[in-house]
Design an enzyme around this catalytic site. Structure first.
Site, short mmCIF file in Angstrom:
data_model
loop_
_atom_site.label_atom_id
_atom_site.label_comp_id
_atom_site.label_asym_id
_atom_site.label_seq_id
_atom_site.Cartn_x
_atom_site.Cartn_y
_atom_site.Cartn_z
N CYS A 2 77.20 56.03 1.12
CA CYS A 2 78.16 56.90 1.77
C CYS A 2 77.63 58.26 2.19
CB CYS A 2 79.38 57.12 0.89
SG CYS A 2 80.00 55.65 0.09
N ARG A 50 82.00 55.40 4.57
CA ARG A 50 81.83 54.48 3.45
C ARG A 50 80.79 53.40 3.68
NH1 ARG A 50 85.67 50.03 0.55
NH2 ARG A 50 84.56 50.15 -1.43
N LEU A 51 79.92 53.23 2.68
CA LEU A 51 79.07 52.05 2.58
C LEU A 51 79.58 51.31 1.35
CD1 LEU A 51 76.52 50.47 3.49
CD2 LEU A 51 75.23 51.86 1.88
N ILE A 54 80.64 48.84 -4.35
CA ILE A 54 81.47 48.50 -5.51
C ILE A 54 82.93 48.53 -5.07
CG2 ILE A 54 82.30 49.38 -7.75
CD1 ILE A 54 79.44 50.29 -8.31
N ASN A 75 79.33 60.65 -2.71
CA ASN A 75 78.24 59.81 -2.20
C ASN A 75 77.36 59.45 -3.39
OD1 ASN A 75 75.11 60.75 -0.73
ND2 ASN A 75 75.95 58.71 -0.87
N GLY A 76 77.14 58.16 -3.57
CA GLY A 76 76.23 57.76 -4.63
C GLY A 76 76.78 56.65 -5.48
N ASP A 100 84.01 52.94 -8.84
CA ASP A 100 83.38 53.91 -9.73
C ASP A 100 83.85 55.33 -9.41
OD1 ASP A 100 82.02 53.69 -7.30
OD2 ASP A 100 80.08 54.24 -8.14
N GLY A 374 60.61 51.79 -7.86
CA GLY A 374 59.89 52.39 -9.01
C GLY A 374 59.78 53.90 -8.93
#
Lengths: 660, 89
Positions: A2, A50-51, A54, A75-76, A100, A374
């Site tokens: 987002c 919005r992406l 969840i 965002n996140g 979330d 990583g």
């Protein structure tokens, strides 16, 4: 996931406010192509792109509390939202979505501004408390998700990217000379500075509040913190962790949990494989300890100096993942570079972000929205050559006459074609410089910054005058914690690295921006704050043992990886730099245009004659050192920034704010 | 090709000004200034100088001669090139 944008302060008519928010959020479409959401209240406007990852059905933002008095856009990802929700429900909070996001408003009701300390995640949050008429902005601990803000017209404006602010405040499209000098020197601006005058980046681990009286309060809620070296004995380590073996086992459990939390998504999850220990470890943990199917992706280069495809292939065979390799050529990098700078919104000194932007496009085209990587392991567990280099230089400084000690430097940088330690006598002369900084926190970084400072030579007389007597080493030290010299030298080096490289360059330019360019959310298990806090308490010899980096991490991953990957020496991820812009002595068309003396003079940032000489040197293939390569990429990216954001706005002074 | 120190010096100065200092201001390059101390060459920059000297003066520089004292100032480079050219003649 987002993008967010909005403002608080002087109220606007709802329809004007909505139009303003739309102009802002539409610039962030790439961050959130799955829909927009808005909230306009008295003195506030919140917007969200919005992406959906969840709660695909009901997770639209903004999200509010039961009484609709607290609103948020964010965002996140909050990875521990399942556990937080259980607690909050026990405390009587009622949820209306499965997202979330919703834990944010209830946690805020429960804990006030300290709610951020309960979050395990990567986030940029805007929260509006309508009863107190108060805006709160918060950013995750290490700086994974971006958040920018500025003041204008009696309001505080914020956005996930600077372009959202420029959409309504074009007068902010002015280059900040100090921000530019910082970027050319340290690889990224020093927050809260950006390269745009008057636009600030909310520092990682901070909360900014703006109350009804327009008073701003900035508070740090988390920082990388290390023990006092004098108290960090092996006896205390044994008390805290038990044996090395027990510490490695505890670390493995933490890693498994950090990975498990980051697999929480209602869409399939992918992972990047670089061929090194860190990303291989993540994929191995997913395969061994979870039921989540994982698809892997990697970049391959034609040039063997940069390519790690043999190691990637070995790892794919070992893990048995379905794998996609994206082949990247120098021309691909050169052609993608303008688009890259539209996303980074800052000059950069290396091209390594460009292949990652192309890779995220490939990931997206394969139907994925989330990748684990990583990133962070080198900062947390002591993986970078700069740490080993500083260790050798400190060892050498204790016996400056020793001819053996500096020869340890020859064991570093073996992967470079034109290695800075390729010639022992010169390596000693070069790394012997800066020894006078031995008792300063920037000791490890002084050689790196001496190389990048080369780019400052090319600044125009006007820019130099604007920058004044800024001193790169002193300037950085003023930003460091007062207690830093009481820490072990490795801890000091890790802190400076976490701020100057990780937060200011890697996480934005090689992380968030290049993934979000293609609507991909990167997740970084090694940057779980519980892991960082665990690692920061470790004795330094459990991080770098002799000259073996990430010692304890290797032990924690023992048995999960093939021996040659487990014992492989770190090879930093790099890509061809200035050679990506010239083919058979000819520059790419846009490079010829932007680097022409007319364009350089018109922009005014750089000296046209000096830049012309550098351009010729690159064109003839004579620029082989890091210093010239970084200067060239830094200048070219500044000129692209000028072309994309600065020049355009100065030719359109009336495309301004519509809301007042 | 001349062995005159002045000509060797002029060529070396012109190369360093143009390619390492990116400047046409000769006062930026005193002949006795340490190029390492001033950050004008780093340890990869010396490879560029070696390639230049070998090409320009038709000499071969051995690894054992790649020492800071041979390359650190314009004066030292001029003396070094002269020594090698005398040796090959």
């Amino acid at each position: 996931m987002c993008g967010i944008a909005g403002f608080s302060g002087v109220p606007a008519a709802p329809e004007t406010a909505r139009a303003t928010l739309e102009r802002m959020i539409h610039t962030l479409h790439h961050r959130g192509p799955d829909g927009y959401g808005f909230h306009v209240g008295d003195g506030v406007g919140l917007a969200h792109a919005r992406l959906s990852i969840i709660d695909l059905a009901t997770g639209q933002q903004p999200i509010h509390n039961e009484r609709r008095t607290v609103w948020t856009v964010f965002n996140g990802g909050i990875f521990n939202y399942v556990e937080l929700r259980e607690q909050l429900e026990r405390q009587g909070h009622r949820f209306y979505t499965q997202s979330d996001t919703e834990v944010i408003v209830h946690l805020y009701e429960q804990h006030g501004d300290d709610f951020v300390s309960h979050l395990n995640g990567q986030f940029a949050i805007a929260l509006w408390d309508a009863e107190r008429r108060r805006l709160l902005l918060a950013r995750d601990r290490t700086g994974i998700r971006p958040l920018f803000h500025t003041r204008a017209h009696g309001r505080l404006w914020f956005g996930s990217e600077i372009k959202a602010l420029l959409a309504v405040l074009p007068q902010r499209a002015t280059l900040d000379p100090t921000g530019l000098a910082q970027t050319l020197n340290y690889w990224g601006p020093v927050d809260p500075a950006t390269v745009f005058e008057g636009i600030h980046s909310l520092p990682p681990g901070h909360v900014l509040t703006v109350d009804e009286g327009n008073r701003e309060t900035l508070r740090r809620y988390w920082d990388w913190s290390f023990p006092v070296a004098a108290e960090q004995t092996m006896a205390s380590a044994r008390r805290m962790f038990g044996s090395e073996e027990q510490a490695a086992a505890e670390l493995r459990e933490l890693l498994i949990d950090a990975v498990r939390l980051r697999l929480r998504a209602d869409v399939p999850v992918g992972a990047y494989l670089s061929g090194g220990l860190d990303s291989s470890g993540i994929v191995a943990l997913i395969r061994r300890f979870t039921d989540t199917p994982v698809r892997t992706f990697s970049v391959a280069f034609a040039d063997s100096e940069f390519d790690e495809s043999a190691e990637q292939a070995a790892m794919v065979r070992h893990l048995g993942t379905e794998h996609t390799t994206m082949h990247c050529s120098r021309r691909d990098i050169g052609m993608a570079f303008p688009q890259l700078i539209r996303h980074t919104e800052t000059p950069i000194l290396r091209t390594a972000a460009a292949p990652l932007m192309l890779l995220s496009g490939r990931v997206r085209s394969e139907g994925y929205k989330v990748v684990l990587t990583g990133e962070g392991a080198d900062e947390v567990f002591g993986g970078y050559d700069i740490f080993k280099e500083a260790k050798v230089r400190r060892f050498w400084a204790r016996q400056p006459q020793s001819r053996f000690r500096p020869r340890l430097l020859e064991r570093l940088y073996g992967y470079l074609e034109n290695s800075p330690v390729g010639n022992a006598a010169f390596a000693q002369a070069f790394f012997g410089k800066g020894m006078e900084h031995i008792d300063r926190p920037i000791f490890a970084h002084a050689p790196r910054w001496a190389t990048s400072q080369h780019a400052l030579r090319f600044l125009s007389a006007d820019m130099r005058a604007s920058i004044g007597d800024w001193q790169p080493l002193d300037g950085y030290e003023q930003r460091l914690p007062a207690s830093i010299m009481s820490w072990h030298p490795l801890a000091r080096d890790q802190y400076v690295e976490a701020k100057s490289l990780l937060a200011a360059y890697l996480l934005p330019a090689q992380g968030d921006r290049v993934a979000m360019a293609n609507s991909i959310e990167g997740r970084f298990p090694y940057l779980d704050h519980r892991l960082i806090e665990f690692a920061n308490r470790l004795p330094p010899s459990w991080k770098i043992r002799g000259l073996t980096e990430k010692y304890l991490l290797r032990r924690a991953l023992d048995g999960l990886l093939p021996a040659d990957i487990l014992h492989r020496t770190k090879q930093p991820y790099r890509a061809p730099d200035q050679t990506s812009f010239f083919f058979d002595g000819k520059p790419l068309d846009y490079v010829a245009d932007l680097m022409s003396s007319e364009r350089i003079r018109a922009a005014g940032y750089f000296d046209a004659d000096a830049t012309g000489r550098l351009f010729d040197k690159c064109r003839h293939g004579r620029a082989i050192g890091f210093a010239d390569n970084q200067a060239f990429v830094g200048i070219l990216s500044t000129m692209l920034l000028d072309e994309t954001f600065l020049r355009r706005s100065s030719s359109d002074p009336h495309g301004a704010l519509c809301s007042d | 090709m001349s062995n005159e120190p002045k000509e060797i010096e002029a060529k070396i100065r012109s190369y360093i000004l143009e390619n390492l200092l990116f400047s046409n201001d000769p006062t930026e390059l005193p002949n006795d200034a340490s190029l390492l101390d001033r950050g004008i060459i780093d340890s990869t920059g010396v490879l560029e100088i070696v390639l230049f000297l070998e090409g320009e003066f038709d000499i071969q520089i051995k690894a054992s001669e790649m020492l800071p004292e041979n390359f650190d100032t314009v004066n030292n480079m001029v003396a070094f090139v002269q020594r090698l050219r005398v040796a090959v003649q």
